[in-house]
Scaffold this motif. Structure first.
Motif, mmCIF file in Angstrom:
data_model
loop_
_atom_site.group_PDB
_atom_site.id
_atom_site.type_symbol
_atom_site.label_atom_id
_atom_site.label_comp_id
_atom_site.label_asym_id
_atom_site.label_seq_id
_atom_site.Cartn_x
_atom_site.Cartn_y
_atom_site.Cartn_z
ATOM 1 N N TYR A 45 -28.134 9.823 -11.106
ATOM 2 C CA TYR A 45 -26.669 9.836 -11.139
ATOM 3 C C TYR A 45 -26.091 9.092 -9.937
ATOM 4 O O TYR A 45 -25.157 8.293 -10.073
ATOM 5 C CB TYR A 45 -26.192 11.281 -11.185
ATOM 6 N N CYS A 46 -26.649 9.332 -8.735
ATOM 7 C CA CYS A 46 -26.146 8.680 -7.525
ATOM 8 C C CYS A 46 -26.385 7.175 -7.557
ATOM 9 O O CYS A 46 -25.552 6.404 -7.062
ATOM 10 C CB CYS A 46 -26.810 9.291 -6.291
ATOM 11 N N VAL A 47 -27.522 6.755 -8.122
ATOM 12 C CA VAL A 47 -27.820 5.322 -8.201
ATOM 13 C C VAL A 47 -26.756 4.597 -9.018
ATOM 14 O O VAL A 47 -26.386 3.450 -8.712
ATOM 15 C CB VAL A 47 -29.222 5.106 -8.802
ATOM 16 N N VAL A 48 -26.229 5.253 -10.028
ATOM 17 C CA VAL A 48 -25.196 4.635 -10.863
ATOM 18 C C VAL A 48 -23.810 4.849 -10.280
ATOM 19 O O VAL A 48 -22.990 3.920 -10.229
ATOM 20 C CB VAL A 48 -25.268 5.201 -12.298
ATOM 21 N N TYR A 49 -23.554 6.062 -9.809
ATOM 22 C CA TYR A 49 -22.194 6.449 -9.435
ATOM 23 C C TYR A 49 -21.749 5.884 -8.089
ATOM 24 O O TYR A 49 -20.639 5.354 -7.965
ATOM 25 C CB TYR A 49 -22.094 7.975 -9.419
ATOM 26 N N ILE A 50 -22.594 5.983 -7.060
ATOM 27 C CA ILE A 50 -22.158 5.616 -5.708
ATOM 28 C C ILE A 50 -21.807 4.133 -5.589
ATOM 29 O O ILE A 50 -20.744 3.793 -5.061
ATOM 30 C CB ILE A 50 -23.217 6.035 -4.679
ATOM 31 N N PRO A 51 -22.657 3.203 -6.043
ATOM 32 C CA PRO A 51 -22.243 1.786 -5.946
ATOM 33 C C PRO A 51 -20.965 1.488 -6.723
ATOM 34 O O PRO A 51 -20.117 0.709 -6.262
ATOM 35 C CB PRO A 51 -23.437 1.029 -6.526
ATOM 36 N N LEU A 52 -20.823 2.117 -7.904
ATOM 37 C CA LEU A 52 -19.617 1.896 -8.702
ATOM 38 C C LEU A 52 -18.385 2.411 -7.982
ATOM 39 O O LEU A 52 -17.372 1.701 -7.866
ATOM 40 C CB LEU A 52 -19.768 2.583 -10.057
ATOM 41 N N MET A 53 -18.451 3.644 -7.480
ATOM 42 C CA MET A 53 -17.295 4.239 -6.839
ATOM 43 C C MET A 53 -16.929 3.512 -5.551
ATOM 44 O O MET A 53 -15.755 3.187 -5.313
ATOM 45 C CB MET A 53 -17.575 5.718 -6.569
ATOM 46 N N PHE A 110 -20.550 9.181 -26.762
ATOM 47 C CA PHE A 110 -20.422 9.600 -25.371
ATOM 48 C C PHE A 110 -21.349 10.757 -25.015
ATOM 49 O O PHE A 110 -21.578 11.028 -23.837
ATOM 50 C CB PHE A 110 -18.977 10.002 -25.067
ATOM 51 N N PHE A 111 -21.865 11.455 -26.025
ATOM 52 C CA PHE A 111 -22.726 12.605 -25.775
ATOM 53 C C PHE A 111 -24.185 12.300 -26.094
ATOM 54 O O PHE A 111 -25.001 13.216 -26.177
ATOM 55 C CB PHE A 111 -22.266 13.798 -26.625
ATOM 56 N N GLY A 112 -24.522 11.045 -26.256
ATOM 57 C CA GLY A 112 -25.896 10.672 -26.544
ATOM 58 C C GLY A 112 -26.820 10.922 -25.366
ATOM 59 O O GLY A 112 -26.389 11.167 -24.235
ATOM 60 N N GLU A 113 -28.109 10.819 -25.626
ATOM 61 C CA GLU A 113 -29.098 11.113 -24.588
ATOM 62 C C GLU A 113 -28.979 10.168 -23.399
ATOM 63 O O GLU A 113 -29.127 10.587 -22.246
ATOM 64 C CB GLU A 113 -30.501 11.020 -25.187
ATOM 65 N N GLU A 152 -26.171 8.063 -23.010
ATOM 66 C CA GLU A 152 -24.755 7.848 -22.696
ATOM 67 C C GLU A 152 -24.137 9.008 -21.911
ATOM 68 O O GLU A 152 -23.082 8.842 -21.284
ATOM 69 C CB GLU A 152 -23.955 7.629 -23.973
ATOM 70 N N ALA A 153 -24.741 10.192 -21.973
ATOM 71 C CA ALA A 153 -24.144 11.358 -21.306
ATOM 72 C C ALA A 153 -24.023 11.144 -19.797
ATOM 73 O O ALA A 153 -23.045 11.562 -19.176
ATOM 74 C CB ALA A 153 -24.969 12.607 -21.606
ATOM 75 N N LEU A 154 -25.020 10.485 -19.208
ATOM 76 C CA LEU A 154 -24.958 10.212 -17.769
ATOM 77 C C LEU A 154 -23.772 9.321 -17.440
ATOM 78 O O LEU A 154 -23.043 9.566 -16.465
ATOM 79 C CB LEU A 154 -26.258 9.573 -17.311
ATOM 80 N N LEU A 155 -23.560 8.276 -18.241
ATOM 81 C CA LEU A 155 -22.428 7.387 -18.002
ATOM 82 C C LEU A 155 -21.104 8.117 -18.211
ATOM 83 O O LEU A 155 -20.117 7.818 -17.528
ATOM 84 C CB LEU A 155 -22.522 6.174 -18.933
ATOM 85 N N SER A 156 -21.079 9.068 -19.125
ATOM 86 C CA SER A 156 -19.859 9.848 -19.343
ATOM 87 C C SER A 156 -19.526 10.674 -18.107
ATOM 88 O O SER A 156 -18.363 10.781 -17.705
ATOM 89 C CB SER A 156 -20.038 10.769 -20.556
ATOM 90 N N MET A 157 -20.550 11.262 -17.476
ATOM 91 C CA MET A 157 -20.309 12.020 -16.250
ATOM 92 C C MET A 157 -19.872 11.112 -15.108
ATOM 93 O O MET A 157 -18.974 11.455 -14.327
ATOM 94 C CB MET A 157 -21.580 12.774 -15.857
ATOM 95 N N VAL A 158 -20.509 9.957 -14.992
ATOM 96 C CA VAL A 158 -20.132 8.998 -13.951
ATOM 97 C C VAL A 158 -18.673 8.591 -14.118
ATOM 98 O O VAL A 158 -17.925 8.488 -13.130
ATOM 99 C CB VAL A 158 -21.062 7.776 -13.988
ATOM 100 N N ASN A 159 -18.249 8.376 -15.350
ATOM 101 C CA ASN A 159 -16.867 7.978 -15.605
ATOM 102 C C ASN A 159 -15.886 9.060 -15.172
ATOM 103 O O ASN A 159 -14.840 8.763 -14.573
ATOM 104 C CB ASN A 159 -16.688 7.675 -17.093
ATOM 105 N N ILE A 160 -16.212 10.333 -15.454
ATOM 106 C CA ILE A 160 -15.317 11.427 -15.071
ATOM 107 C C ILE A 160 -15.168 11.494 -13.550
ATOM 108 O O ILE A 160 -14.055 11.596 -13.013
ATOM 109 C CB ILE A 160 -15.846 12.765 -15.623
ATOM 110 N N SER A 161 -16.283 11.436 -12.831
ATOM 111 C CA SER A 161 -16.239 11.521 -11.375
ATOM 112 C C SER A 161 -15.558 10.303 -10.762
ATOM 113 O O SER A 161 -14.759 10.432 -9.824
ATOM 114 C CB SER A 161 -17.659 11.663 -10.819
#
Length: 313
Positions: free
Chosen positions: A97-105, A170-173, A175-184
């Motif tokens: 999650y951090c690998v995807v979320y932190i650079p994006l944010m 959005f709830f796929g196996e 895609e769910a991670l990307l959905s959480m990243v989008n919310i945060s």
């Protein structure tokens, strides 16, 4: 007739400032007492209580018909947590999650701050408020709103995609991670943008003007002057982001009802919640909480050391 005035003795001159300083210190201590009382009550005391609970486990006496008794187990709960596959896997999930979320944010927040800080930007105050507004929405409410926007048959996002002949689960196996990243990201990008913008405002105007006189473009000024000069701010934001990410709870807890790939122990905080309030194993939950706090402390120390090296580079 001459009037003779008596000058204050050296002892009286020295006593007055000392008593004034003593009164100031007493007043300052009086104002700090409420903070320390609340800090001890809501931070220090729970940590010691969790440490005490982690040394015990509750077991039922007899054949299950008797009451429960608390048994001292030492470090058994810590050993059990460190060997629990679900607890260890939850840290792996957060790492991905951090690998995807932190650079994006960090990237989007910094980019927006540079755009608002640029000389071509207009209505800067409006954009600051507009970008910050999602952060004012509580995390659980934000996750609930996005849960509705992700739901097929109800979401205007799905209707928009259907209009172009596209679909997205959005709830796929995967895609769910990307959905959480989008919310945060939706909730925290504006908040961090304000922090970066405040750091950019502290850059001396003479430095920016000198770069313009030398013929540096806006992009060159941003990359070579602005970003290097707010390195401490970037590292501080990254530190807060990492510590907040390992405590992720709201988004995965709500998405779990629709996303089959998310288990009840997907994140460390979800594991602690499930262990304490569903399995009623409070000793294991307390041990897992202390281990999570230890990981957060180690990460904070590592990011701080890395930030100091980057700042001195």
């Amino acid at each position: 007739m001459a009037v003779i005035t008596k000058s204050p003795t050296p002892s009286s001159r020295s006593t007055t400032p000392r008593s004034a300083r003593r009164r100031q210190r007493g007043t300052a201590a009086l104002f700090m007492v409420p903070f320390f009382v609340v800090f001890i009550a809501v931070t220090i005391a729970p940590i010691f209580y969790a440490a005490w609970m982690s040394l015990f486990r509750e077991q039922t006496s007899g054949l299950g018909f008797g009451g429960t008794e608390r048994v001292f187990t030492g470090i058994e709960n810590f050993t059990k947590a460190l060997t629990d596959e679900k607890f260890l896997a939850s840290f792996g999930n957060i790492a991905i999650y951090c690998v995807v979320y932190i650079p994006l944010m960090i990237g989007v927040s910094l980019g927006l701050a540079l755009l608002v800080d640029s000389a071509l930007a207009r209505a800067k105050r409006f954009f600051q408020i507009a970008f910050y507004m999602p952060h004012a929405v509580p995390g659980m409410i934000a996750a609930t709103i996005w849960l509705f926007l992700y739901a097929p048959g109800l979401s205007p996002i799905h209707q928009f995609l259907d209009g172009f002949g596209m679909s997205w689960n959005f709830f796929g196996e995967d895609e769910a991670l990307l959905s959480m990243v989008n919310i945060s990201a939706w909730q925290w990008i504006g908040y961090n943008m304000i922090i970066f913008y405040a750091g950019l405002q502290a850059i001396p105007t003479e430095t920016i003007e000198a770069a313009r006189v030398d013929g540096a473009s806006a992009m060159r000024t941003a990359l070579s002057i602005k970003i290097p000069m707010i390195r401490p701010t970037i590292m501080l934001t990254m530190l807060f982001t990492i510590v907040g990410a390992i405590q992720l709870f709201d988004a995965p807890q709500l998405l779990m009802s629709r996303a089959n790939s998310l288990g009840a122990e997907w994140s460390p905080t979800m594991f602690i919640y499930s262990t304490a309030f569903l399995s009623h194993d409070y000793g294991l939950a307390a041990a897992a909480s202390l281990l999570l706090a230890l990981v957060a402390g180690v990460l904070s120390f590592g990011v701080t050391k890395l930030g100091n090296r980057w700042k001195d580079a």
